[in-house]
Design a protein around this motif. Structure first.
Motif, PDB file in Angstrom:
ATOM      1  N   ARG A 102      10.417   2.526   4.975  1.00  0.00           N
ATOM      2  CA  ARG A 102       9.109   2.840   4.381  1.00  0.00           C
ATOM      3  C   ARG A 102       8.140   1.666   4.532  1.00  0.00           C
ATOM      4  N   ASP A 103       8.638   0.448   4.301  1.00  0.00           N
ATOM      5  CA  ASP A 103       7.799  -0.753   4.457  1.00  0.00           C
ATOM      6  C   ASP A 103       7.292  -0.875   5.891  1.00  0.00           C
ATOM      7  N   SER A 106       4.601   1.816   6.639  1.00  0.00           N
ATOM      8  CA  SER A 106       3.348   1.447   5.983  1.00  0.00           C
ATOM      9  C   SER A 106       2.676   0.254   6.664  1.00  0.00           C
ATOM     10  N   SER A 107       3.437  -0.783   6.914  1.00  0.00           N
ATOM     11  CA  SER A 107       2.833  -2.006   7.453  1.00  0.00           C
ATOM     12  C   SER A 107       2.424  -1.871   8.918  1.00  0.00           C
ATOM     13  N   ARG A 145       4.249   2.137  14.870  1.00  0.00           N
ATOM     14  CA  ARG A 145       4.266   3.026  13.696  1.00  0.00           C
ATOM     15  C   ARG A 145       5.095   4.279  13.974  1.00  0.00           C
TER      16      ARG A 145
END
Length: 187
Positions: A102-103, A106-107, A145
């Motif tokens: 998830r990190d 998002s990043s 991503r």
């Protein structure tokens, strides 16, 4: 160059520190150990002085560059969590793997935003080509991503299959746009 030489002359080198330490210890032993605390304090102060002088070269003052570095450090932490599981350095934990995934999702979605402003500092690892080849850089960020979304964090076997593609996406961008490309270690 002259200024650097003067600064070097003002900083005690390792040999000088060692001599001071041995002199303090020798004097402390001769005087019944009553001076050992001040000698150790002096040694500690000299060590910290040397550390602070070295650390000063990595100071980043531009907030945009700081934000970029923080973003990349967060991604590095998430990748380290996942690669440690793949390599067997830590036990596989689906909950931690999912959080790291998830990190990354998002990043990696914030990469283009963080690099939009052309800001450079001596300790920024970014190459100027980021801004001269912005479209390619943006496509690589998008690829990162999409690759992060494909990480299978449900099982160790799935993580082993999917993590190398993420590492490759990072490495591909760093080879082109990072001043000092780092090695990716997946196992």
């Amino acid at each position: 160059m002259q200024m650097e030489k003067e600064q070097e002359d003002n900083v005690p080198d390792q040999l000088d520190r060692s001599r001071m330490f041995h002199s303090c210890c020798h004097h402390a032993i001769r005087s019944g150990l009553r001076l050992i605390a001040p000698c150790l304090a002096l040694l500690l102060a000299l060590s910290l002085l040397g550390t602070q002088l070295d650390a000063g070269s990595a100071v980043i003052t531009d907030r945009y560059v700081k934000d970029r570095r923080a973003l990349m450090q967060g991604q590095k932490a998430a990748l380290t969590t996942l690669s440690d599981m793949v390599a067997g350095r830590t036990l596989f934990d689906a909950r931690l793997a999912k959080a790291a995934r998830r990190d990354l999702i998002s990043s990696t979605g914030r990469i283009a935003k963080r690099f939009r402003k052309h800001r450079m500092e001596p300790n920024s690892h970014a190459r100027p080509e980021i801004w001269t080849q912005w479209q390619d850089f943006g496509q690589r960020a998008d690829t990162a991503r999409l690759t992060a979304k494909q990480i299978n964090s449900r099982s160790l076997a799935g993580l082993r299959r999917s993590l190398p593609a993420m590492m490759q996406a990072c490495q591909s961008c760093h080879q082109s746009y990072r001043r000092y490309p780092n090695r990716a270690i997946t196992h």
